[in-house]
Write a protein that holds these residues in place. Structure first.
Motif, PDB file in Angstrom:
ATOM      1  N   THR A  90      37.660  19.205  92.278  1.00  0.00           N
ATOM      2  CA  THR A  90      37.282  19.647  93.612  1.00  0.00           C
ATOM      3  C   THR A  90      35.784  19.940  93.596  1.00  0.00           C
ATOM      4  O   THR A  90      35.290  20.606  92.686  1.00  0.00           O
ATOM      5  CB  THR A  90      38.062  20.905  94.006  1.00  0.00           C
ATOM      6  N   HIS A  91      35.095  19.360  94.549  1.00  0.00           N
ATOM      7  CA  HIS A  91      33.654  19.602  94.639  1.00  0.00           C
ATOM      8  C   HIS A  91      33.399  20.682  95.672  1.00  0.00           C
ATOM      9  O   HIS A  91      33.811  20.553  96.810  1.00  0.00           O
ATOM     10  CB  HIS A  91      32.912  18.327  95.043  1.00  0.00           C
ATOM     11  N   LEU A  92      32.714  21.741  95.223  1.00  0.00           N
ATOM     12  CA  LEU A  92      32.412  22.821  96.151  1.00  0.00           C
ATOM     13  C   LEU A  92      30.906  22.955  96.304  1.00  0.00           C
ATOM     14  O   LEU A  92      30.147  22.676  95.371  1.00  0.00           O
ATOM     15  CB  LEU A  92      32.922  24.165  95.623  1.00  0.00           C
ATOM     16  N   THR A  93      30.497  23.345  97.491  1.00  0.00           N
ATOM     17  CA  THR A  93      29.121  23.782  97.651  1.00  0.00           C
ATOM     18  C   THR A  93      29.214  25.267  97.974  1.00  0.00           C
ATOM     19  O   THR A  93      29.988  25.665  98.841  1.00  0.00           O
ATOM     20  CB  THR A  93      28.426  23.034  98.792  1.00  0.00           C
ATOM     21  N   VAL A  94      28.464  26.057  97.215  1.00  0.00           N
ATOM     22  CA  VAL A  94      28.538  27.505  97.451  1.00  0.00           C
ATOM     23  C   VAL A  94      27.145  28.044  97.729  1.00  0.00           C
ATOM     24  O   VAL A  94      26.143  27.450  97.341  1.00  0.00           O
ATOM     25  CB  VAL A  94      29.152  28.251  96.243  1.00  0.00           C
TER      26      VAL A  94
END
Lengths: 357, 595
Positions: free
Chosen positions: A315-319
């Motif tokens: 899962t690719h997250l941008t935080v």
């Protein structure tokens, strides 16, 4: 033993004026090595390869094959075997005639030529195709004929100019394994040009990353991945976060920085980092090296999820970490995680690396 | 000035075949709105087109054949087989001239293509810009200019005579040699264009691959470049052979009587129509065979590669000797290429009868131009040409655009035949077209509405229509090929009827190509000589016939003044069609194959 040497090679074209297509490039390639020139389009990698092949002559600098200076030698006297991006097969000749072309020029005896052509076609799994016309072959088959044609002359160096870029994804992977197998078997020094970093990582002994005509870094795939020399390399090879952090301490090969949202950490750095207390360091960390935890976890940095993308493998997250957008790739994410949630980030110090701008 | 009327005529064109669908429109209006989807729709569009081609191209050809066997059976044809007759000699002479023309044009054209496309040297751009100038001249003016330049009484031989102080003119061209000079200068563009297109389409990395494998320059030429150029060279050879065979003005001016075309003319003027028809039939059959040969050959493979477009590399000539050589060569080539036009311009300002034995005319005047515009008898040919050519052009546009559309976009039985019929009109030599029309319309038939057309005004525009229809067809068809069919489908999807979609989208996008073709047809009509000379009457004499007559009465200055008029018109048109961006390529292609 060094096989191919480029000594401060530059190339300027009359029509582009002062900007150098290739700017002061130094490369030494060992015998039998699979060496890749990697970079985005227009970075000068193909120009470099064409200078090795002899289609361009450098504006300045030298090119050596072993001890011989070949800087101004015409292409037909260099004994390199080149695989062109669009294969450049002779459309008016059969498969066998294409492969035999170089042997004919080398005045190889008829029967031996026939044997070697058959052998070369066998090697690229095109045994039954000798009498086919070129336009009867698929792209992948044409690619293999081009490879056979380059290899059959037993060149001192094999040159490959984006040979896989016209193939579809699946064929590309199969073919790159094939090329590497054949290259190993023949033990032939190879220079490979590509813009595809995955291809470069998978195939190469060493890689030269190029940008704007300059070599940015030369190293093994591991070195280039884990110890990128600068932000360009860090971002071009895979995906990378490059954080700008204040320096609070420095030794010969480490730098201590303040993390966003508080806390300090000591990060490995190249010995020539030249950073001092009070300055800022560029610290790279790969998305997959960032650990995820609960927002409340001790020692974790608190961040807010701004984007979330499920790709299957991860899962690719941008935080949002104290105002900076950080990419995270995680195999496991807490069930029900949604945009807007607070989570904790773990940044392992040994996975971070100080890069030059 | 010429643009406006042609453009203004375009909208009616789209609606032209409408009447064919009109009877009973109310009855199957609904089905008709189904347009291209109903299976019989294409036939409704194609039927009138097919009738026109049958009536004015195919049927006259058959009429000529019947004319040739009508009175003596096959006896006329036997004369081609007998040992020493004029017929046999003419056929052989024609074939020899054509073969020699192919060889000469091939050498000049391919050499020019290699020099200009592969090397960079001072003057290259200029030569590239003017390389097609000699070929662009109307056939009669072209041949006259070469006669004025290179024949026994020509400027060059006389100039050299004076320079070296010899008793005779130096290097004069006469007879077959003269014909070959004209052919070489006017037909080498077939080879030049074919070879340069092939060179441009060739993937440079194929050549590099050969170098990489160790081949030297000579070997690369022999084993890679020439074999890959072969398809282009073969089709250029066929074209040049056909055009030479059809050539009429060059043998006329250089006095080579025993060629096929000259024999057609001589027999016709002697009143032996059956014999003229025999020659015309033989020449027609040979031309058709060549046309079919060409189509068969084009259907085979050509070597164009799918390169990522590495810029074609020109080799800079760097050594000083080579540069000087190139510079001198460029200047020489420029002079030679511009000499024909310059000669016509010069002579146009010379006083009639003032030029006898001097190298160039001695007295100059603007009288010639004043004469052709002010003297009513001298102005009539200009009016005739403009009028007849305009009528023919309107016809060519109406029919040519629709045939192009039908052949490119519709599926129907006999599509290939329609295509062949148009190209037949192109393949037939002008003399043969004229004889065909004479045979067909010396009595009334259904296609002339029962009227005898020979000796009337209408036979002239009809001949122009037949000759230049393929020009409009080709350039329309080339433009159409570049228009994505889905654009018309999109218009239909948005609710436009077939007519509306065709008119507002397809025809609109075709316009530059159609216009370029129409302009080309118009200038060719104004310069037409070959067919006109066989069918004109004293009241319908066009400019070219008048030029020829003036040449015979030694009014060279006035003849050249008429010629200048044609030349200026051609260059205006070339500039205009150069501006029609999409039309550019197609008109250039089309320009290359009429002479």
């Amino acid at each position: 033993m060094i096989d191919v040497t480029l000594e401060s090679v530059s190339k300027r074209f009359a029509r582009t004026g002062d900007t150098a297509a290739v700017d002061d490039v130094d490369i030494a390639i060992g015998a039998g090595e699979f060496f890749t020139l990697l970079g985005p389009s227009g970075c000068g990698k193909t120009t470099t390869l064409r200078m090795v092949a002899g289609f361009y002559f450098p504006t300045s600098g030298r090119i050596r094959f072993g001890a011989e200076d070949v800087t101004r030698r015409p292409p037909n006297k260099r004994d390199t075997g080149m695989v062109f991006q669009n294969y450049a097969l002779f459309p008016h000749m059969s498969v066998a005639q294409n492969v035999a072309y170089g042997l004919k020029i080398r005045k190889v005896r008829r029967d031996e030529s026939r044997r070697r052509v058959a052998e070369a076609l066998e090697q690229v799994h095109l045994g039954g195709y000798a009498e086919r016309r070129i336009d009867e072959l698929s792209g992948g088959q044409q690619q293999r004929v081009a490879l056979a044609r380059a290899l059959v002359i037993r060149p001192r160096t094999l040159l490959l100019d984006e040979p896989l870029s016209n193939l579809d994804a699946k064929l590309r992977e199969e073919t790159r394994v094939e090329i590497r197998r054949i290259q190993r078997e023949a033990g032939i020094t190879s220079i490979y040009v590509t813009h595809d970093q995955a291809e470069a990582m998978a195939m190469s002994d060493r890689i030269a990353v190029m940008e704007s005509g300059r070599v940015q870094q030369i190293g093994t795939p591991q070195e280039i991945y884990h110890r990128p020399a600068n932000t360009f390399v860090a971002r071009f090879i895979g995906r990378s976060n490059v954080l700008t952090l204040p320096v609070v301490g420095a030794t010969a090969d480490t730098v201590t920085v303040t993390l966003p949202g508080g806390g300090q950490t000591t990060v490995p750095a190249p010995t020539d980092h030249g950073l001092t207390v009070g300055g800022t360091a560029l610290v790279s960390i790969r998305p997959e090296h960032i650990g995820l935890g609960a927002a409340t976890e001790a020692g974790a940095l608190s961040a807010r999820v701004t984007d979330l993308e499920f790709t299957g493998m991860a899962t690719h997250l941008t935080v949002d970490l104290a105002g900076e957008a950080v990419m995270v790739a995680a195999v496991d994410v807490p069930a029900g995680l949604a945009v807007g949630d607070q989570i904790g980030l773990r940044l392992p110090a040994n996975r971070m690396w100080v890069v030059r701008p | 000035m010429t643009v406006a009327p042609t453009a203004a005529n375009l909208p009616p064109v789209a609606a032209d075949p409408g009447p064919a669908g009109n009877p009973g429109r109310s009855r199957f209006a609904d089905r008709f709105r189904g347009g291209t989807t109903s299976t019989w729709f294409p036939y409704l569009l194609v039927l009138p087109l097919a009738l026109i081609l049958w009536g004015y191209v195919v049927q006259p050809m058959l009429a000529t054949f019947f004319e040739s066997v009508g009175t003596d059976g096959a006896e006329n044809y036997a004369s081609f087989l007998s040992g020493d007759g004029v017929a046999r000699t003419s056929l052989i002479t024609s074939l020899i001239i054509s073969a020699a023309s192919v060889l000469l044009c091939g050498i000049v054209g391919v050499a020019m293509a290699f020099l200009l496309k592969r090397f960079s040297f001072p003057g290259r751009r200029l030569i590239e810009a003017i390389i097609l100038v000699p070929a662009a001249l109307p056939p009669l003016i072209g041949a006259i200019s070469f006669q004025l330049l290179y024949s026994e009484t020509g400027i060059l031989p006389r100039g050299l005579q004076q320079l070296f102080g010899t008793a005779e003119p130096v290097l004069p061209f006469s007879g077959i040699a003269g014909v070959l000079v004209v052919h070489t200068f006017t037909m080498y563009p077939f080879f030049y264009l074919a070879a340069s297109a092939a060179l441009a389409g060739m993937d440079p990395s194929v050549e590099e691959a050969a170098y990489n494998l160790g081949a030297g320059r000579v070997r690369v030429w022999r084993t890679v470049l020439l074999p890959m150029l072969t398809p282009a060279l073969v089709s250029a050879s066929l074209l040049v052979f056909m055009t030479s065979l059809a050539s009429y003005t060059a043998p006329l001016l250089f006095g080579v009587d025993q060629t096929m075309t000259m024999q057609i003319y001589i027999n016709r003027t002697n009143g032996d129509l059956p014999m003229a028809s025999t020659y015309a039939s033989v020449l027609g059959v040979v031309s058709v065979l060549f046309l079919l040969g060409m189509r068969w050959y084009e259907g085979r493979r050509s070597y164009r590669s799918q390169s990522k477009g590495v810029a074609a590399h020109r080799r800079e000539i760097t050594n000083p000797f080579g540069r000087w050589f190139a510079l001198i060569g460029s200047v020489l080539a420029t002079v030679v290429l511009l000499a024909p036009v310059a000669t016509i311009a010069l002579v146009a300002f010379s006083a009639d009868g003032s030029w006898t034995t001097e190298v160039i005319p001695s007295r100059y005047t603007t009288e010639n131009f004043r004469t052709i515009f002010t003297e009513p008898r001298a102005f009539t040919p200009i009016l005739n040409s403009l009028q007849m050519s305009l009528i023919a052009t309107v016809g060519c546009v109406a029919v040519g655009v629709l045939i192009a559309y039908a052949v490119r976009r519709l599926t129907f039985v006999g599509r290939g035949l329609l295509d062949v019929a148009v190209m037949l009109a192109w393949a037939l030599p002008g003399t043969v077209v004229a004889i065909n029309l004479i045979s067909a319309f010396s009595t009334g038939n259904a296609f002339s509405f029962g009227q005898v057309l020979i000796g009337t005004f209408w036979i002239m525009p009809l001949a122009y229509f037949v000759r230049f229809l393929p020009l409009v067809f080709r350039s329309s068809s080339a433009t159409l090929a570049q228009i994505d069919p889905s654009l018309e489908e999109a218009a239909r999807n948005l609710g436009a009827s077939w007519w509306r979609a065709f008119g507002t989208v397809t025809l609109r996008l075709m316009l530059p190509g159609v216009l370029a073709g129409a302009l080309l047809a118009f200038v060719h009509g104004v310069g037409e000589f070959v067919a006109s000379v066989l069918i004109y009457t004293s009241s319908t004499a066009p400019i070219s016939v008048e030029i020829n007559n003036r040449m015979y009465s030694f009014e060279v200055g006035t003849a050249a003044a008429y010629g200048m008029l044609q030349v200026v018109l051609i260059f205006v048109v070339m500039v205009v069609s150069g501006r029609l961006e999409t039309g550019r390529r197609s008109s250039r292609e089309a320009a290359a194959w009429t002479n």
